[in-house]
Structures are given as structure tokens and as C-alpha cells.
Design an enzyme around this catalytic site. Structure first.
Site, PDB file in Angstrom:
ATOM      1  CG  HIS A   1      -2.330   0.609   0.778  1.00 22.07           C
ATOM      2  ND1 HIS A   1      -3.387   0.096   1.639  1.00 22.07           N
ATOM      3  CD2 HIS A   1      -2.780   1.317  -0.092  1.00 22.07           C
ATOM      4  CE1 HIS A   1      -4.296   0.864   1.054  1.00 22.07           C
ATOM      5  NE2 HIS A   1      -4.117   1.468  -0.008  1.00 22.07           N
TER       6      HIS A   1
ATOM      7  CG  ASP B   1      -6.285  -1.090   4.325  1.00 25.06           C
ATOM      8  OD1 ASP B   1      -6.267  -2.123   5.049  1.00 25.06           O
ATOM      9  OD2 ASP B   1      -5.514  -0.281   3.774  1.00 25.06           O
TER      10      ASP B   1
ATOM     11  CG  HIS C   1      -4.221  -3.121   8.508  1.00 28.23           C
ATOM     12  ND1 HIS C   1      -4.313  -3.807   7.568  1.00 28.23           N
ATOM     13  CD2 HIS C   1      -3.908  -3.727   9.545  1.00 28.23           C
ATOM     14  CE1 HIS C   1      -4.260  -5.230   7.884  1.00 28.23           C
ATOM     15  NE2 HIS C   1      -3.950  -5.088   8.912  1.00 28.23           N
TER      16      HIS C   1
ATOM     17  CG  ASP D   1      -2.609   1.236   5.348  1.00 19.45           C
ATOM     18  OD1 ASP D   1      -2.497   0.502   6.324  1.00 19.45           O
ATOM     19  OD2 ASP D   1      -2.833   0.809   4.267  1.00 19.45           O
TER      20      ASP D   1
ATOM     21  CG  HIS E   1       2.522  -2.412   4.411  1.00 22.46           C
ATOM     22  ND1 HIS E   1       1.975  -3.360   4.166  1.00 22.46           N
ATOM     23  CD2 HIS E   1       2.823  -2.497   5.708  1.00 22.46           C
ATOM     24  CE1 HIS E   1       1.942  -4.316   5.257  1.00 22.46           C
ATOM     25  NE2 HIS E   1       2.585  -3.581   6.159  1.00 22.46           N
TER      26      HIS E   1
ATOM     27  CG  ASP F   1      -4.992  -3.325   1.811  1.00 20.05           C
ATOM     28  OD1 ASP F   1      -4.893  -4.276   1.882  1.00 20.05           O
ATOM     29  OD2 ASP F   1      -4.161  -2.899   2.443  1.00 20.05           O
TER      30      ASP F   1
ATOM     31  CG  ASP G   1      -5.401  -5.615   4.447  1.00 21.65           C
ATOM     32  OD1 ASP G   1      -6.407  -4.976   4.553  1.00 21.65           O
ATOM     33  OD2 ASP G   1      -4.209  -5.512   4.768  1.00 21.65           O
TER      34      ASP G   1
ATOM     35  CD  GLU H   1      -0.400  -4.425   1.336  1.00 25.24           C
ATOM     36  OE1 GLU H   1       0.080  -5.426   1.477  1.00 25.24           O
ATOM     37  OE2 GLU H   1       0.152  -3.272   1.544  1.00 25.24           O
TER      38      GLU H   1
HETATM   39 MN   LIG Z   1      -3.586  -0.931   3.347  1.00 26.11          MN
END
Ligand SMILES: [Mn+2]
Length: 298
Positions: free
Chosen positions: A100, A122, A124, A126, A139, A225, A227, A270
Site C-alpha cells: 500500500h 482497508d 488497517h 495505514d 505500508h 486493499d 485485506d 496488497e
Molecule cells: Mn493498506
């Protein structure tokens, strides 16, 4: 319909696990171009930005963790900005990661100095800085740097200063935050829809809030992303977190954003084919890009 421009950034320097540098190949192999063309889009593939392989870099020993690759990441982001600048202005860019950290290049490149809204989908946030990050992996920091927080070498990519206002960011699907990130996100007033809000409010209400938030914006970038998806449907990611978006939640979000014709550029990041099962995660990302770009059930 705007022509679509694809750019790959095979970067794995922003995190600790190898394989995400093969994301652009996996997504292309997942028939991105064919799927978009079948929807009636003109698609031009601009190839890949050159990113050094990790073995060729001399780690800066005094830097902890992933920060040793800061200069290489910075250089790849600058090349990304340049490559996006060479796409015709009426193009809809799709940038293929890579980890990312490429988004510092992609968002800066597509913004072209103008105000831009960012939808960051995402697991997360980030939103770490080198000071708050437990791992030092870059990332986990791109969104903070885009908002002007962190290391000046990454904040000032392309041109000096922040590229995005924190109030012009919406996070969706978040379920793993570091304490420093929580503090910064609250302090800066970023709009955050965690998985709890996804569960309680549902994707339709969240999509509506996002569309209202960005009403009148000429540019809105979606940074997707892999994830954010539940690891059951997208196992090919380096930092899986249980309890993510279901297949239908992810598609419905894309379909509602498509109905609103809000999004003007896209990252698909990702995807790690080494950790994947038969390229399932890349194919899922291609399907989602299709839903964002006009694929309808009926
Ligand atoms: Mn990310």
C-alpha cells in the site's frame, strides 16, 4: 466512458513479507483488461514502474524495520507520479500494487495538484507515522503521509506539503488499529467506518454517507486493499485480519459507488499470489474493479 489506463507498481519494500511485488502480474493474469473491455471500456496498459528488488538494496543499518527502504520507496513513488502524469487527463487510472505504500505515488499522481477525496477501503488505517508505527513498515503509513504527517521525505513527494486534507478521507472496513493511529485519526477528524459500523449500519447507509460527503468533488480516489476482504474469500494477503467484508458487502459497495459515478481513479493493492490459493484474491479484486466500473447484475 473515459478510457482506462492501467499502471503496475510491483513494490514489496513497504512491508516484511515477499510476494506482493507479484500483485500486478496476478491481477493482469486475473483478466483485468478483458473484464473491463467486456464492459465496453477502452483499456490501455502502461506497463510497470521499475522498482528495485529487495536483494539489490543496501539496507541502511541505522534505520529500524522497513524504514531502511524509505529512499527506494520514495523513488518508486516519484516514478509512479511521473507515469500517471503522462496518461491523458481524461483517463481513469487503475494502479496495481504492490504494497500500500504505492498509494503515496498514486494519489499524488492522480490528484495533479488539485483537491481530491480519498476512500480508503482497508482492514488497517495505514495512518501511522514513523513515530507511532510499531513495525516501521511503510505500508502502514501512506495515508498519514498523504495527509502531511510523518517523514518530510515522504510528505513532500512530487511537490511540498500534504496532498489530501484529513477531512477529505473516508476509511471503510477498518478492524485493526494501532493506538497511535487511533489518536491521530481522532485528532485530525478523519471519517472512519470500522467493521462495527459496517455490521450495524450496513453498506447502503455507509455508501450514501460517502456519496454525500464527496458531493461536488471533481476527483475521488478509491484505494482498495485486498485485506479489507474476509480472509476466507481473499487469502492472498500479507496481513490478514478475521472478520472482513463479505463477498456481497464488497460488491455492493462497488455497485453503489458506481451508481453514484463518484470515483475517478483506483488502486488495487496488497495482493500476494504466494500466499493465495489459485489466484483467488487477484480474481476477486478484478471482479470488484468490474463492479466499480459498471458491471451490473441486471
Ligand atoms: Mn493498506
Amino acid at each position: 466512458m473515459k478510457p482506462i489506463g492501467i499502471l503496475g507498481v510491483p513494490m514489496d519494500l513497504g512491508q516484511g513479507r515477499r510476494g506482493v511485488d507479484m500483485g500486478p502480474s496476478a491481477i493482469r493474469y486475473g483478466r483485468l483488461q478483458e473484464v473491463l473491455q467486456s464492459l465496453g471500456h477502452q483499456v490501455h496498459d502502461f506497463g510497470d514502474v521499475k522498482v528495485p528488488v529487495v536483494e539489490s538494496l543496501h539496507r541502511q543499518a541505522e534505520q529500524p524495520g522497513g524504514l531502511g527502504y524509505l529512499e527506494a520507496i520514495r523513488a518508486a513513488c516519484l516514478d509512479t507520479i511521473q507515469a500517471l502524469g503522462q496518461m491523458p487527463a481524461d483517463t481513469f487510472p487503475i494502479v496495481l500494487g504492490g504494497d500500500h505504500s504505492i498509494a503515496m505515488g498514486s494519489v499524488t499522481g492522480v490528484a495533479r495538484g488539485e483537491r481530491i477525496g480519498v476512500i480508503w477501503v482497508d482492514a488497517h488505517a495505514d495512518f501511522n507515522t514513523p513515530e507511532t508505527s510499531p513495525s516501521g513498515n511503510i505500508h502502514g503509513m501512506p495515508l498519514a503521509h498523504l495527509c502531511g504527517l510523518g517523514d518530510p521525505r515522504l510528505i513532500n513527494l512530487g511537490y511540498p506539503g500534504a496532498k489530501v486534507r484529513p477531512e477529505d478521507v473516508v476509511l471503510i472496513g477498518v478492524r485493526s488499529l494501532d493506538p497511535g493511529e487511533v489518536r491521530l485519526l481522532r485528532q485530525r477528524g478523519v471519517m472512519v467506518f470500522t467493521m462495527k459500523e459496517v455490521d450495524i449500519e450496513g453498506i447502503p447507509a455507509i455508501a450514501e454517507a460517502v456519496v454525500q460527503h464527496f458531493r461536488g468533488f471533481a476527483k475521488v480516489h478509491l484505494s482498495l486493499d485486498a485485506d479489507v476482504l474476509d480472509p476466507e474469500i481473499a487469502p492472498g494477503v500479507g496481513t490478514p485480519v478475521a472478520g472482513g467484508l463479505t463477498y456481497r458487502e464488497a460488491h455492493l459497495l462497488m455497485e453503489l459507488l458506481a451508481d453514484a459515478q463518484l470515483v475517478t481513479s483506483l488502486d488495487l493493492v496488497e495482493v500476494n499470489p504466494i500466499l493465495d490459493i489459485a489466484n483467488r484474491t487477484a480474481r476477486m479484486m478484478v471482479e470488484l474493479a468490474g463492479s466499480l466500473l459498471g458491471k451490473k447484475i441486471f
